[in-house]
Design an enzyme around this catalytic site. Sequence first.
Site, mmCIF file in Angstrom:
data_model
loop_
_atom_site.group_PDB
_atom_site.id
_atom_site.type_symbol
_atom_site.label_atom_id
_atom_site.label_comp_id
_atom_site.label_asym_id
_atom_site.label_seq_id
_atom_site.Cartn_x
_atom_site.Cartn_y
_atom_site.Cartn_z
ATOM 1 C CG ASP A 221 -1.757 1.188 1.396
ATOM 2 O OD1 ASP A 221 -1.592 2.127 0.608
ATOM 3 O OD2 ASP A 221 -2.583 1.196 2.320
ATOM 4 C CD GLN A 224 -0.489 8.705 3.817
ATOM 5 O OE1 GLN A 224 0.139 9.728 3.543
ATOM 6 N NE2 GLN A 224 -1.776 8.723 4.110
#
Lengths: 430, 158
Positions: A221, A224
């Site tokens: 993921d 960010q």
Amino acid sequence: MTSRGDFLRAPAGVEPCDGQAGDCSRCGRIFSERFPLLERQVNGRPLVYLDSAATTQKPGAVIAAEARYYREHNANVHRGMHTLGVEATDLYEACRSRVGRFLGVPGERVVVTRGATSALNLVAGGLGSSLKPGDEIIVTEMEHHANLVPWIELARREGLVLRHLPVTADGELDLERLPQLLTPRTRVVALTHVSNVLGTINPVAEIAAAAHRRGALVVVDAAQSVGHLPFTFAELGADFLVFSAHKAYGPMGLGFLVGGAEALERLQPVEFGGEMIETVTMDSATWAAVPYRFEAGTPNVGAAAAFPAALDTIDEATLQRLRQHEISLTGYALERLERLGGLTIFGPRDAAQRGGLVSFHDPMVHPHDMAQLLDSQGIAVRAGHHCAQPLHRRLGVVATSRASFGMYNSHDDIDALVDGIGYARSVFGA
Amino acid sequence: MNTGMDELYREVILDHHRSPRGREPLPGPADARAEGKNPSCGDELVLELACAGGAITGAHVECHGCAIATASSSILAELVAGRTPEQVRVLAEAFRTAMHSADGVLADDLDPGDLEVLTGVRKFPARVKCALLPWITLLSALDAEGEGKPAAPATTEA
Ligand SMILES: Cc1ncc(COP(=O)(O)O)c(C=O)c1O
């Protein structure tokens, strides 16, 4: 086991922040004049935007590109024979290649989605049919719900075993536990590149190598990290990577799944309909090639037409400079918040080991009240569990306040934050 | 303070926040109990009621929430003692209505105490849930008590 990768440090010759050579005590904003929204006032004060981890503001070029698409090119993609249809398709496909170029992969390995969440659902759902009851999936304790709930749901549906890689007291992944967790039944290791609460930058390459030795697929993921840390898909060593355009100075409603060629071939489509097929009879259908088989229905072409302008802005600034800037701001925020006293500050102490955000807890002022009182001063921070409830349980708080940084922030914004916290405390008589 | 902060954080509310009522455990086992949650922010609350002779005699609250939720739970603890479950339901319903109305008025005959001050929170839509959390938890506790089974956790989400 260490190999956070040299890419986390500034390469030789890169000037810190705005070019104040040597020790950069205060840095200027980068391109802040290009972000129209930052000119506005909030509650009668100039906006101090410290919520870029939730979504970054958008450069005027991105806003203009999206508007230009609807003014000049709007048509559906991959179906029109007419001029507009061709233009829209070209813009859409240009975005795919641009994202590929940004992360160092060919465009054919970039799937366009609605965002990081839908990309993670695609990976989890798409791997589902190849997994058997008793197969194991490892997730970390610092995941955003987007990289946790799809795996919980898959495990429930397919009878899989979910294992958790814990977080240490320092806010890092407990890598010593990894060898025990990785078993011959481990099929997937899903982890975040940068924690949206702790800021921790995880050693993805190292974890991926260990997972691959067990034959497991690695899902990262990167919500960010894309647009904030310099790295390529290959450097991470993962099989799948997801991110959202809107956290990388791009528009909302657009995200990507980037994968290895083999990994993408293993994935089954999870949405069915137009655009993703090769041939359809009344009773059967065959899938189009990767990546199109994962893109059923009409996509967000306007957002796709605009996102390259965001990546151009990032490249113009250079990721190295943006990274140095975020390290400098994070280091300053850690130092000032520490000096305030009485705050619990989460995550690694070394700014070079973290993304551009700082979460904190003030025992005197609940995060909601903190965010509300800061907002009254024109300062936007996020309060809550940041879609990471298990992590907050681990940290022993229900909620935290989070200040997060983008290219347009400066040391002045952190000074404003610190003053704002002082004001919030004064309201509570602390 | 500025931009309405003095309206949100009224002295009465800050006082309830600083020294919340109803934090002492009930003298005996609870007659009704419920948990409440605001999933969007993670705030949590446990409410226990003691009842005798058809009236609520005391409330115990444990609130892990913001100043508004804490003050609301403190005011609740202060107000429910001595009322019948039916009166408390009427009060809760009146408060909910007030929080969604323009003027936020609570009828005097409800004897609303500091709840009148709390209705100022209605001008901050994002915080209305915080003020209502203790009250929906209360309703959940009363429902369970009426039916003699454990309360379903209350949540601010529909
Ligand atoms: C680490 C992380 N993963 C996933 C997401 C989900 O992104 P989106 O809501 O854009 O799908 C976020 C956004 O909050 C995030 O911070």
